[in-house]
Design an enzyme around this catalytic site. Structure first.
Site, mmCIF file in Angstrom:
data_model
loop_
_atom_site.group_PDB
_atom_site.id
_atom_site.type_symbol
_atom_site.label_atom_id
_atom_site.label_comp_id
_atom_site.label_asym_id
_atom_site.label_seq_id
_atom_site.Cartn_x
_atom_site.Cartn_y
_atom_site.Cartn_z
ATOM 1 N N LYS A 131 0.853 -1.192 0.000
ATOM 2 C CA LYS A 131 0.000 0.000 0.000
ATOM 3 C C LYS A 131 0.885 1.236 0.000
ATOM 4 O O LYS A 131 2.071 1.192 0.332
ATOM 5 C CB LYS A 131 -0.940 0.023 1.205
ATOM 6 C CG LYS A 131 -0.252 0.008 2.589
ATOM 7 C CD LYS A 131 0.283 1.338 3.071
ATOM 8 C CE LYS A 131 0.929 1.230 4.457
ATOM 9 N NZ LYS A 131 1.665 2.470 4.858
ATOM 10 N N MET A 158 11.019 -5.084 4.851
ATOM 11 C CA MET A 158 10.637 -4.752 6.220
ATOM 12 C C MET A 158 11.078 -3.320 6.504
ATOM 13 O O MET A 158 12.085 -2.854 5.990
ATOM 14 C CB MET A 158 11.300 -5.723 7.198
ATOM 15 C CG MET A 158 10.816 -7.154 7.060
ATOM 16 S SD MET A 158 11.617 -8.273 8.234
ATOM 17 C CE MET A 158 10.983 -7.629 9.795
ATOM 18 N N GLY A 171 9.686 -0.618 5.536
ATOM 19 C CA GLY A 171 9.628 0.184 4.317
ATOM 20 C C GLY A 171 8.470 1.162 4.252
ATOM 21 O O GLY A 171 8.475 2.074 3.436
ATOM 22 N N GLY A 172 7.438 0.942 5.074
ATOM 23 C CA GLY A 172 6.279 1.821 5.027
ATOM 24 C C GLY A 172 5.273 1.465 3.953
ATOM 25 O O GLY A 172 4.371 2.252 3.658
ATOM 26 N N GLY A 179 3.559 -1.491 4.181
ATOM 27 C CA GLY A 179 2.544 -2.331 4.805
ATOM 28 C C GLY A 179 2.789 -3.814 4.795
ATOM 29 O O GLY A 179 1.847 -4.586 4.984
ATOM 30 N N GLY A 180 4.010 -4.260 4.587
ATOM 31 C CA GLY A 180 4.281 -5.685 4.441
ATOM 32 C C GLY A 180 3.729 -6.548 5.559
ATOM 33 O O GLY A 180 2.970 -7.492 5.321
ATOM 34 N N SER A 227 1.570 -5.787 8.070
ATOM 35 C CA SER A 227 0.123 -5.614 8.250
ATOM 36 C C SER A 227 -0.654 -6.312 7.143
ATOM 37 O O SER A 227 -1.702 -6.926 7.384
ATOM 38 C CB SER A 227 -0.229 -4.124 8.270
ATOM 39 O OG SER A 227 0.355 -3.474 9.371
ATOM 40 N N ASP A 276 -2.813 -0.552 10.716
ATOM 41 C CA ASP A 276 -3.014 -0.649 9.269
ATOM 42 C C ASP A 276 -3.729 -1.928 8.839
ATOM 43 O O ASP A 276 -4.150 -2.040 7.681
ATOM 44 C CB ASP A 276 -1.668 -0.579 8.531
ATOM 45 C CG ASP A 276 -1.076 0.817 8.528
ATOM 46 O OD1 ASP A 276 -1.766 1.754 8.973
ATOM 47 O OD2 ASP A 276 0.073 0.965 8.076
#
EC number: 2.7.1.148
Length: 282
Positions: free
Chosen positions: A11, A96, A98-99, A101-102, A104, A137
């Site tokens: 995302k 990981m 990264g922001g 959403g991996g 979540s 998230d």
């Protein structure tokens, strides 16, 4: 059906504003999520002989009990008193820290996938409520639609956006979300605005200034890429992104990125690839 392979999409936070902090430490925010057509892949098989949750491939440095995939499966099992087990394998493509959403997204895919395979019968709203205890998230990934999120991320308003092309790049660092939200310099008083007002504005991210101050890798990358497009932070980083009118334009800039830097070109999706895949079975 006792096995299913599902996408666990990335995302972007197209904007992110922090409106305040509650007494319990959670931040009140307004953010706009859109899914991407890239992500991880999760292979789920169910077992009826026992209730064991088995992770085929662990994440280095993360104990099984702390893994969001494992926690999601156990949470659904406990909530529904399900006696079946599962064997779960993940093909990781998203970074990981990264922001995008991996973790979540992985948790949401497991909740939705096991609810389908175990036939536990929870609604998406119930799964989203369950997922909120795993992370702010997770509900958006469970709901599966582009959405404006408020509160601590649990109040969702679906919306339709242009499905643009994006270039996402990640400098060789990982950023702990908690470290950014604990930072005393993080803005926490951005006024709340209506969705219609926000959609009419240029978009920003209240976390970006703090991240750029603490991580020169992010600051330097954004500055270097200004010659091509205005990049901005997604979530708390470390990934940055820019939008493009076409795949070809995004790929052209991707080919100009610093040597061997992680990144990808992706298209925005108003309906999550996870839900598109599940709809094929319904």
């Amino acid at each position: 059906m006792n096995r299913i392979i599902l996408p666990s999409p990335a995302k972007l936070n197209l904007f992110l504003y922090i409106n305040g902090r509650r007494a319990d430490g959670y931040h009140q925010l307004q953010t706009l999520f859109q899914f991407l057509d890239v992500g991880d892949e999760i292979d789920i098989s169910i077992t009826t002989s026992n209730s064991t949750i088995e992770l085929v491939n662990d994440i280095a440095g993360v104990a099984t009990e702390d893994n969001l995939i494992y926690r999601a499966a156990k949470l659904l099992q406990k909530k529904t008193a399900c006696q079946q087990g599962a064997k779960i394998a993940v093909a990781k493509h998203l970074p990981m820290g990264g922001g995008v959403g991996g973790g979540s997204s992985n948790a949401a895919t497991v909740l939705v996938g096991l609810n389908y395979l175990w036939q536990t019968g929870l609604s998406l709203a119930q799964l989203a409520e369950l997922g909120l205890s795993l992370g702010a998230d997770v509900p958006i990934f469970v709901a599966g639609k582009t959405a404006f999120a408020e509160g601590i991320g649990e109040i969702l308003t679906p919306c339709e956006l242009p499905e643009k092309w994006y270039l996402v790049l990640k400098p060789n660092i990982s950023i702990e979300t908690s470290s950014i939200f604990k930072d005393p310099k993080l803005p926490r008083n951005t006024p709340e605005r209506s969705l219609s007002a926000l959609l009419a504005e240029d978009w920003g991210n209240d976390c970006e200034k703090v991240v750029r101050e603490h991580y020169s890798e992010v600051e330097d990358l954004i500055q270097e890429l200004l010659q091509y497009a205005p990049f901005r932070l997604t979530g708390t980083g470390a990934c940055i992104f820019a939008e493009f009118a076409s795949k070809a334009e995004a790929e052209k800039v991707f080919n100009c990125r610093p040597h061997n830097m992680y990144g990808f070109v992706a298209k925005g999706q108003n309906i999550s690839p996870l839900h598109k895949k599940l709809n094929l079975f319904s």
